[in-house]
Design an enzyme around this catalytic site. Structure first.
Site, PDB file in Angstrom:
ATOM      1  N   ASP A   1       0.844  -1.198   0.000  1.00  0.00           N
ATOM      2  CA  ASP A   1       0.000   0.000   0.000  1.00  0.00           C
ATOM      3  C   ASP A   1       0.879   1.247   0.000  1.00  0.00           C
ATOM      4  OD1 ASP A   1      -1.838   1.980   0.424  1.00  0.00           O
ATOM      5  OD2 ASP A   1      -2.218   1.451   2.524  1.00  0.00           O
TER       6      ASP A   1
ATOM      7  N   ASN B   1      -0.371   4.529  -0.430  1.00  0.00           N
ATOM      8  CA  ASN B   1      -0.990   5.792   0.013  1.00  0.00           C
ATOM      9  C   ASN B   1      -1.633   5.714   1.396  1.00  0.00           C
ATOM     10  OD1 ASN B   1      -3.272   4.330  -0.454  1.00  0.00           O
ATOM     11  ND2 ASN B   1      -4.147   5.679  -2.017  1.00  0.00           N
TER      12      ASN B   1
ATOM     13  N   ASP C   1      -4.074   3.877   2.622  1.00  0.00           N
ATOM     14  CA  ASP C   1      -5.510   3.638   2.839  1.00  0.00           C
ATOM     15  C   ASP C   1      -5.810   2.175   3.200  1.00  0.00           C
ATOM     16  OD1 ASP C   1      -5.160   2.306   0.460  1.00  0.00           O
ATOM     17  OD2 ASP C   1      -6.744   3.376  -0.636  1.00  0.00           O
TER      18      ASP C   1
ATOM     19  N   ASP D   1      -1.682  -0.974  -3.803  1.00  0.00           N
ATOM     20  CA  ASP D   1      -1.956  -0.123  -4.971  1.00  0.00           C
ATOM     21  C   ASP D   1      -0.720  -0.006  -5.874  1.00  0.00           C
ATOM     22  OD1 ASP D   1      -0.259   1.589  -3.581  1.00  0.00           O
ATOM     23  OD2 ASP D   1      -1.924   2.635  -2.630  1.00  0.00           O
TER      24      ASP D   1
ATOM     25  N   ASP E   1      -8.346 -15.734 -18.004  1.00  0.00           N
ATOM     26  CA  ASP E   1      -9.115 -16.395 -16.946  1.00  0.00           C
ATOM     27  C   ASP E   1     -10.105 -17.414 -17.524  1.00  0.00           C
ATOM     28  OD1 ASP E   1      -9.826 -16.077 -13.969  1.00  0.00           O
ATOM     29  OD2 ASP E   1     -11.786 -15.861 -14.909  1.00  0.00           O
TER      30      ASP E   1
ATOM     31  N   HIS F   1      -3.428 -16.995  -6.278  1.00  0.00           N
ATOM     32  CA  HIS F   1      -4.431 -16.365  -5.407  1.00  0.00           C
ATOM     33  C   HIS F   1      -5.649 -17.259  -5.161  1.00  0.00           C
ATOM     34  CE1 HIS F   1      -5.726 -15.951  -9.487  1.00  0.00           C
ATOM     35  NE2 HIS F   1      -6.923 -15.567  -9.090  1.00  0.00           N
ATOM     36  N   ASP F   2      -5.714 -18.418  -5.801  1.00  0.00           N
ATOM     37  CA  ASP F   2      -6.893 -19.285  -5.683  1.00  0.00           C
ATOM     38  C   ASP F   2      -6.690 -20.476  -4.762  1.00  0.00           C
ATOM     39  OD1 ASP F   2      -8.503 -17.801  -7.337  1.00  0.00           O
ATOM     40  OD2 ASP F   2      -7.908 -18.876  -9.161  1.00  0.00           O
TER      41      ASP F   2
END
Ligand code: NOJ
Length: 553
Positions: free
Chosen positions: A18, A20, A22, A26, A198, A324-325
């Site tokens: 991250d 920024n 939040d 990103d 995908d 990621h799965d």
């Protein structure tokens, strides 16, 4: 593009870094970490979806194919990342999700109106029965109960083989294919180097959408897995767009077997350069990740060997053990107790095979599953599967156990950069739980340790680059019947590589195969201190890996 010599690093942007404050990963964060990625010795980055999305399936539901999600930044920032990646010698591929879009995509919103030209971008059908209150056919969604959702205004149903916020695109419509080609051109013209496509083998649905064989949780799949026109459409994308650029594509292909894969990736008539297949990822589950079973090494070995052998000389393979799965590989096929040893063992086990390897963020430091109460997991697959099995009267205790063991969130916890608060991922409040083991498992600690998992990955990746035996060598498996050892050789010219990997905490003895004199070999990768060879064999310690290199004159 020479994808055969590459190694690829996958970034799941929300949890990478991250920039920024939040709490959400990103592009600014990614930009700051590009030198790190390059330092691993990889050649390419695959970005999981960065596009605007309501995140029903964390980006795999795209609302706008030609923009960047505001959580991640802007197109201008993406271009900065792309340029910097290129200047560091890294290629960049985008995730392209075109089996379905988000229901918040403007195509879908406009197409609800039966008179709109966008109506036929999706599969809108009238319901069956009196008043049309029964769905158009008996298909079930792969994750979400029924595969049809009714629109109250028009009374029509739309098809979604994934979640209801992921309506399937009608690829039979040439206008949809033109949109796909247009999206490809948009990103290629900006400078990206290809795509990960995908569930691409699902894009052609059988004409007439007939009823399917009533399979629990997947009724209808025989009518759209490897459908009649997939290769035709892939060829069109290739000839009209991809062949005009220096790029490559890797297609995701669930439930694929090597013989069928060759229909897509055989060098002589390929429509995809590479393919992600799943058989080796199913050694601790039954049919789907959610139905977790005890790890079965022989199942895993059989899958790896089948793909090594059947593709040899015909097509180029992919190698991966995380993305990621899936939950973290150390927690699945390795051991959290022997985390460092098993992370290294798993690395050599797959990185010495033939093919293009993919490494998922955090894998290179041996990140593990997170120990959370089942109700804290948020992933849509876990939630929907829990509901399905609850309806089938499975006990809550069993369901919770399956969620914890199989949930994709295990791989989606923030990247562990250092031992500071929130693992150095963010200065704000992280969007999802940070694994509390970050104080011990993090990049910074491993950078400084020559024996770390991270530096082991670096050595393996460097070795792959420098030794032709990795790219070209013949593969042969040994100890096939063993429930604990995975051993194989790679042979190229006068070079022989023998890797021996233990998948148990017990001690097991390995005997050299015929024709090998272990004393002649150079031990190039190991995860324990050296012990002597006795009678041309050795005892393997818990999750031990040893790789020997032999030169013959
Ligand atoms: C495969 C993707 O990798 C996964 O994350 C997603 O949920 C499904 N396809 C549906 O897009």
């Amino acid at each position: 593009m020479d994808y055969k010599s590459m190694s690829v690093y996958q970034i799941w942007p929300r949890s990478f870094c991250d920039g920024n404050g939040d709490g959400i990963g990103d592009l600014e964060g990614i930009y700051a970490k590009l030198e790190y990625v390059a330092s691993l010795g990889v050649d390419c980055i695959w970005f999981s979806p960065l596009y605007p999305s309501p995140n029903a399936d964390f980006g795999y539901d795209i609302a706008d194919y030609k923009d960047i999600h505001k959580d991640y930044g802007t197109l201008a920032q993406f271009k900065k990342v792309l340029d910097k990646a290129h200047s560091l010698g890294l290629k960049v591929i985008m995730d392209l999700v075109v089996n379905h879009s988000s229901d918040e995509n403007v195509w879908f919103q406009k197409g609800i109106d039966p008179n709109s030209p966008y109506h036929d971008y999706y599969f809108w059908r009238k319901g069956r029965g009196k008043n049309g209150k029964r769905p158009p056919n008996n298909w079930l969604s792969l994750i979400d109960g029924g595969a049809w959702e009714r629109n109250e205004k028009t009374g029509e149903y739309y098809l979604h083989v994934f979640a209801k916020k992921q309506p399937d695109l009608n690829m039979d419509n040439p206008r949809v294919r033109n949109e796909v080609k247009d999206i490809m051109r948009f990103w290629l013209n900006m400078g990206v180097d290809g795509f990960r496509e995908d569930v691409i083998t699902l894009i052609s649905k059988k004409e007439g959408l007939p009823n399917g064989f009533p399979l629990p949780a997947a009724t209808g799949m025989e009518h759209y897995f490897n459908g009649l026109h997939v290769k035709e459409y892939l060829r069109e994308f290739k000839e009209d767009v991809l062949d005009k650029y220096d790029c490559f594509v890797v297609g995701e292909a669930p439930m694929m077997k090597p013989d069928t894969a060759l229909e897509y990736i055989d060098e002589k008539h390929k429509t995809l350069d590479l393919m992600f297949h799943f058989q080796h990822m199913e050694a601790d589950c039954f049919l789907m990740d959610f139905l977790h079973t005890k790890f079965n090494l022989r199942k895993m070995k059989k899958a790896f060997s089948a793909w090594q052998k059947k593709l040899d000389g015909k097509a180029w393979n992919t190698l991966y053990i995380e993305n990621h799965d899936h939950p973290r590989i150390v927690s699945r096929y390795g051991s959290e107790k022997y985390r460092v040893q098993s992370a290294k063992m798993l690395a050599s086990m797959y990185l010495l095979q033939k093919g293009t390897p993919f490494i998922y963020q955090g894998q290179e430091i041996g990140m593990t599953n997170i120990d959370l109460d089942a109700d804290k997991f948020i992933d849509i697959f876990a939630k929907n599967n829990s509901a399905v099995f609850k309806k089938l009267h499975f006990s809550q205790k069993w369901i919770d156990r399956m969620v914890k063991l199989s949930c994709r969130d295990n791989a989606r916890t923030p990247m562990q950069w250092d031992a500071s608060e929130n693992a150095g991922f963010t200065t704000g409040t992280p969007w999802f739980y940070v694994n509390p083991n970050y104080t011990e498992i993090n990049v910074k600690a491993q950078e400084d340790d020559p024996d770390s998992v991270l530096n082991f990955y670096r050595k393996l990746l460097a070795f792959r680059k420098e030794n032709e035996v990795i790219r070209e060598g013949k593969y042969k498996e040994y100890c096939k019947k063993s429930k604990y050892i995975y051993a194989y050789e790679r042979v190229w010219g006068n070079v022989r590589l023998l890797t021996v990997n233990s998948f148990t905490a017990k001690g097991v003895r390995f005997e050299a195969p015929k024709g090998y004199d272990l004393e002649e070999g150079e031990l190039i990768f190991q995860n324990y201190a050296k012990t002597p060879i006795v009678n041309n064999g050795f005892m393997l310690r818990p999750y031990e890996t040893r790789t020997y290199l032999f030169h013959r004159s």
